[in-house]
Design an enzyme around this catalytic site. Sequence first.
Site, PDB file in Angstrom:
ATOM      1  CD1 TRP A   1      39.576  38.368  41.289  1.00 46.34           C
ATOM      2  CD2 TRP A   1      40.309  36.794  39.893  1.00 46.34           C
ATOM      3  NE1 TRP A   1      39.244  38.769  40.020  1.00 46.34           N
ATOM      4  CE2 TRP A   1      39.677  37.819  39.143  1.00 46.34           C
ATOM      5  CE3 TRP A   1      40.840  35.700  39.220  1.00 46.34           C
ATOM      6  CZ2 TRP A   1      39.567  37.768  37.747  1.00 46.34           C
ATOM      7  CZ3 TRP A   1      40.727  35.644  37.831  1.00 46.34           C
ATOM      8  CH2 TRP A   1      40.110  36.661  37.113  1.00 46.34           C
ATOM      9  CG  ASP A   2      41.489  42.124  42.139  1.00 44.92           C
ATOM     10  OD1 ASP A   2      40.535  41.384  42.413  1.00 44.92           O
ATOM     11  OD2 ASP A   2      41.393  43.132  41.432  1.00 44.92           O
TER      12      ASP A   2
ATOM     13  CD  GLU B   1      33.039  40.786  38.991  1.00 45.34           C
ATOM     14  OE1 GLU B   1      33.515  40.304  40.023  1.00 45.34           O
ATOM     15  OE2 GLU B   1      33.148  41.995  38.686  1.00 45.34           O
TER      16      GLU B   1
ATOM     17  CE  LYS C   1      33.696  44.465  35.927  1.00 47.20           C
ATOM     18  NZ  LYS C   1      33.324  44.183  37.327  1.00 47.20           N
ATOM     19  CD  GLN C   2      36.868  41.128  35.243  1.00 45.39           C
ATOM     20  OE1 GLN C   2      36.285  42.083  35.709  1.00 45.39           O
ATOM     21  NE2 GLN C   2      37.623  40.325  35.969  1.00 45.39           N
TER      22      GLN C   2
END
Length: 1078
Positions: free
Chosen positions: A478-479, A607, A676-677
Site C-alpha cells: 500500500w506504500d 501490524e 507501530k505506526q
Amino acid sequence: MAANSSFFLADNCAPHNQSFIQFCIHAASKKKGRIALMCLANLFLLFSFHLLYARFCSGFPYVVPSTARSTNQIFHTNLEQLVNSPENKQIFSQLKFSDQAFYDPHDNVVGTTEFPVFNQYQRQPYVANGYIGSRIPNLGQGFTYDQLTNSSTANDDDLLNGWPLFNKRYSGAFVAGFYDLQKNTTGTNFAELLENGYESVIAAVPQWTALSLSVEILGKKYTLDPSLEHEAIGDITNYVQNMSLSDGIVTTQFTWLNTFDVKYEILAHRENINLGLVNMQVYNPGNESVQVIVSDVLDFNSSQRCQLNQISHDKNGIYVTFHPQGLSYIDGAIYSTLSANGQITREQTNETVFQNVELTIEPHSCVQVAKYVGIATTDLDPDSFKTADDVLKFARKVSQNKKHGDATQLVNSHRSAWSKIIQDAPLVTFPSDSLLNLGARASIFHLLANTRPNAEGVTGALGVSGLSSDSYGGMVFWDTDLWMLNGILPFAPDHIKSFINYRVHLHQQAIDNVPRGYQGAVYPWTSGRFGNCTGTGPCLDYEYHINMAVAMASWQLYISGAADDTFLESVAYPIINDAASFLAEYVVHYNDTLGKYTTKNLTDPDEFANHVDNGAYTNTGIVLVMRWAQIAGSILGKQVPKIYHDIETAMFLPTAENTQNITLEYSGMNSSVGIKQADVIMMTYPLENELIDQDQAYINMEFYSMKQVGYGPAMTFPIFSIVASNLAFTGCASQSYLHKAIQPFLRGPFAQFAEQNNDDYLTNGGTHPAFPFLTAHGGFLQAILQGLTGMRFDYTFENNKLQRLLKLDPIALPCLGEGVRFDSIKYDNHTLSMAINETHFTIKNKGKTTPNARNYVTILLAERNAMHGKYTINDEDEQSFPLFETSESFPDSISECNKAGFFNITEGAYGDVSISINDGDNTTSWQAKYNDTTGKVLVDLKSFRNISSGTFIWGDKPPKRVKVSKYSGSSFTAVTDFFAQVDFGNELFNEYKYANPEGKLHNQSDVFEEVYSGDVKISAPFDPEEYFQVWVPTRHNITEVAVNLQTRFLLIEVDEIHNTEAIDGDYGGAKLAEVVFY
C-alpha cells in the site's frame, strides 16, 4: 553553469586552469609554438571563466591534488567553505552520515567530501529513470556488497537487508517489474500459504555501471574496483561525490594514488529509458606519461535471483542475456559499447565478459572513456520482445545508436528531459528552513527518479525502495498506492498513472483471488509479477485495507482532474466496484446486537495488532469505498447493490467507554498498547474524519501520539503533522511533528529517508530498515502540501454530476519564518502556484495544461478560514486569503513556538526532536536518551528578555532534579557559539569545530550562572485507575520556578527519573513535555 558540470572541457578533455599553465609551459618547451601561443592567448579568458564558474558546487568542482596544490585555491576553498558554512551545517548537523556532506540549493546538488572507506547503503547515491536504476558505491561505479566498518559497535547484522529476504545489502542494478518466481522467501506472514502459490520478488540484473581503471606502480597493481580491499584499490584523496536533485546525475571525483585525477559521471537517461551512461575522465598532472588499463565489465555474479542465458561479445561490444529466476519465458539483456581512443580487446569467462583498452596518458593530459549501455526486458514490450534475441537486439540497438551523440550530447539531452519534468523553478521552497527545503526537494526528486509517465503492465510496479534496492523484496505494498501516490500526484500525475496501470494489469488475478462463491476482487498484501495470494502477501484475514488504497488511488486521480469519465468507466469503476463487492460480501457482517456492520479477523495498519476485529481505519475505509462505488455508478448510469448504501450508513466504530470517547484501534483495545505506526490517526487524513467529528479526531491525535513506539517507521509523523495542521487550535504541533517526520529519519549525504530513526537492528526493535524508504518521501510531501495548505481533491455531487473542488485550509506557520512556496502544482488540467507567508496565503492559476481545459479552477476555503467559501480563479489570475492562526497554549509566554528555540545538547531518545519542548502541546515531548547522565537543553529566547518564572510540564517521566542557568556574557550571540566553544561534558564541540577555528574551549561552569536548582516533586501521582483507561491524561507533573533575571540564553539540566521500573519498556531519561517561560 549547470549542476554537475565537469572541470574538464567537454570536447577535448583539457585540464583545469592551474594545470593548464603547466601544460602551456610543457608545450612551449617542446617548441609546440602554435599550441603554446594559443594556450597563452586564451589563458586570461579561461582564468576569468573559472572565476565565474567557481561558485561552489556548480556541479562537481575540481579539487587540486594535495601533492601538487597551487596557491590558487579557488575550487577547493569554495567547496570547503560550502561544507563548513553555517547554512550547510544547519542542515547536516541534524542528520546522520553527514560529517562532510553539502547541499548547494542554487544548483540543487547534494554530496560529500568524505571518502567512505567502507561501502554502506546509507552513504550511497543511485541513478534511476523509472525503468532502470543502480546503486553507486564509493568509487563511483561497479559492484560491491556492503562492508563492515571498523567501528567497535559494528556487527554482522549491519550488513543485512530486512524482511522477507534478509540478504546481504549490495550495490545492485534493477529493472522495473523484473520479478522472479521462487518457492518461498526467508520471511513470511502466513507460511502455510506457501503451499498455495510461489513468491515473486525483484531480481537484481547484472551491474552495468562497472568501468574499472588499473595501473601498475613499482610492481604493484592497483584497481578501482569497489569490491576490493582498500590496499588493492590504493589511496583516495581529494574525494567528492555528488548527486543532482535536478537531473539525477551522480558524479564521483578524486585523486588516486597521488598520481591521477579521476572523474566518473553516471546517468540513467530520463528520455531514452533503456540507456545508461558511464563517462570516465582521467587526468595526469605529472611530468611523465603513464599507462593504464580501462575495463568494461559485465559480471553475472553481480546479479541476484537471475538465471544466465548467454554471456559473450561481438565485434562492437559485450553483452549478457538472462532470465529472472524460475521464469525462462521472461528475458533480459544488457549490451555495452565502449568508446575510447585505443585498441579494444574482448574476452570472457563462463560468467563474466570484459572489454579492455590500454591507454597512455601523456603528462598534463587527460583521457576520456565512455560506456553506453542498453538494457531491456521482455516486460517492456511483450508483444515485440518474444525471444531473448529480440531483447538483445533491442539492447544492442540502444547501446550503439549514433543518434544519441557523444557523452556530452547525451548528458545534455538527459538534462533537457529532466527540465521538462521539474521545469526551471524549484517545485517547493522553504526560505527560512534549510532542512525542510532539502527534504522537500529531495523527496520530489526521489519519487520522480523512480517513476516514469504512463508505464504499462508490470513495469509500472514501484517497490518500497524503488530501483536501487531490494528492500522488502522490491514488492508492491500500500506504500505505493497511498503514500507515494498522494505525495507525487500533485506534481506529476502522469507518473502515478503507472501505479494504477500496474494494479489494472493484476486486476484479473485479484478477481481470481476471491474465494469461491464470492464476488469482487481482492489484492494481496504484497505483489510482484503475478499478484497472487502468497506467504508474504496474504489476501484474507490480514490487511484488507490494501484494497481501499488501490481503490482510493484511482479515485484520487479522477477527482484531481487528471483523468476523465472514460478513465472512470474503464479503470476506476471496475477497481472500486470490485473492491466494494468483495468487502461487502466477504469482509463485512451485520451484527444484530449492535445494529451495525462489523468486521472480523483482520490487521489494521498497526501490524503489532494482528487478527483483531473492527479495525477502525479499515472500517472507515470500507465506508468510503462503498460511497465511491455509488457515486461512480451514478455518474456512469450503473446500478449498484443496495448493500453499499446500507454499509456506508451503518458501519460500526469501536470507541472507549468514557467521556473522552477516543476511537479504539480495534474492538477490545486497552490502554497498554504500543502502536507501530499511524493508524487511527489516519481516519482524519486521508479518510477525512469519516465516522468521527472534529472533537473526537483531536482527542484521537492526542492519545495516539503518546502511544506510538519509539522505533516506528518514517511514515507515521507526516500524518500527525497533517492532522495537527487540520485540527490544532493552539500551539504549533503541526510544525514540531513536521520536524519529527524528517530530522530523525533523513540520511545524509544524499538526502534519502531510512525506514527507521535508528538503523541499528540490535537496538531499534529488530528491524533492518528499508533504504531508501520512498514511502517516507511520499509521506513527507503530503505533510508539507496537504498538511500546511490543507489541500484536498474534493467534490460536490448533485443530480448525478460531480463538480471538482480544490479544498484549501492554509495555516499560519510561526516556526517557519517566511513560510513555504509551491510551484507547478497540477490540478484539473491547470498549473497552480501557492505560497504561505507570514500573513497570507496566495494562489495563482498559471494556466491550462491541456487545450480543452476550462478557463478557471474552483477552490473551497475551509470553514474555519475567515473567508470561507467557494472561489473561481481564472487563468493567469492570483488571489490572496487570510491564514488560520492558532492561539497560544500559554498566554503571556515568552518561549512558546517561534518566540524561542530549544536545542538539545545531550542526546535525545531515538526519534525525538527538541522543538517538541515548546510547541504548546503537552502530548508531544523530548526525552533525554539516558537516565544515568544529565540531560541538557539550551534555550534561545532570541533577544534579551526579562524572566519572572518558568513552568516545567514533565509528562509521565519527571526527573528527580532540575537546574536552570543563565548566560550573562556578551561574546556568544548564537547557539552555534555555545555548541562550538563550550565543553558541556560530551563531544558536541567536535561536531562544531568549523565554528571554532581557534579551538579554544570554555568550561560550562565558566559560561553559565546557576539561577535555580531543586528537587522535582511528584504533583500528579500515578493513578492505576487512570492508567488502565483509554484516556488522555488531564493531570500532569508540573514544576513551577520563580526567578527574577534578564538574559537571552538559558541552560536546562535534568537528572535521573523517579521511576524505579520501566514504563512500557521505556528505559530512557526524563521527559520534557512542555517548558514555558514568562
